[in-house]
Design a protein around this motif. Structure first.
Motif, PDB file in Angstrom:
ATOM      1  N   ARG A   1      -7.388 -10.409   7.530  1.00  0.00           N
ATOM      2  CA  ARG A   1      -6.886  -9.143   7.347  1.00  0.00           C
ATOM      3  C   ARG A   1      -7.410  -7.795   6.727  1.00  0.00           C
ATOM      4  O   ARG A   1      -8.396  -6.911   6.892  1.00  0.00           O
TER       5      ARG A   1
ATOM      6  N   GLN B   1      -1.291  -5.294   4.176  1.00  0.00           N
ATOM      7  CA  GLN B   1      -0.053  -5.693   4.582  1.00  0.00           C
ATOM      8  C   GLN B   1       1.111  -5.299   5.430  1.00  0.00           C
ATOM      9  O   GLN B   1       1.509  -6.276   6.094  1.00  0.00           O
TER      10      GLN B   1
ATOM     11  N   VAL C   1       0.074  -5.032   9.181  1.00  0.00           N
ATOM     12  CA  VAL C   1       0.078  -6.479   9.885  1.00  0.00           C
ATOM     13  C   VAL C   1       1.278  -6.592   9.956  1.00  0.00           C
ATOM     14  O   VAL C   1       2.046  -7.127  11.224  1.00  0.00           O
TER      15      VAL C   1
ATOM     16  N   TYR D   1      -5.198  -9.405  14.685  1.00  0.00           N
ATOM     17  CA  TYR D   1      -6.746  -9.849  15.040  1.00  0.00           C
ATOM     18  C   TYR D   1      -7.616  -9.992  15.685  1.00  0.00           C
ATOM     19  O   TYR D   1      -9.276 -10.467  15.235  1.00  0.00           O
TER      20      TYR D   1
END
Length: 58
Positions: free
Chosen positions: A11, A18, A21, A54
């Motif tokens: 990430r 965060q 995602v 990802y």
């Protein structure tokens, strides 16, 4: 390297927060944090979504 640590590293390499995602994964930021720290194990659907986010083969 444990799964959570590896996911966090990927990430960060992708320069994603965060929050970003978690939104794409459709979970709270706290849930993503728990996954990255190993407190929670992602389910198979979450693992598949993380692979797509990802752009990696899980």
């Amino acid at each position: 390297m444990k799964l959570g640590s590896r996911l966090k590293k990927i990430r960060e390499e992708k320069k994603l927060s965060q929050h970003e995602v978690a939104h794409l994964l459709e979970v709270s930021q706290k849930t993503l944090s728990n996954i990255e720290t190993g407190k929670t194990v992602p389910n198979i659907l979450q693992i598949a979504k993380l692979g797509a986010i990802y752009e990696i083969n899980m």
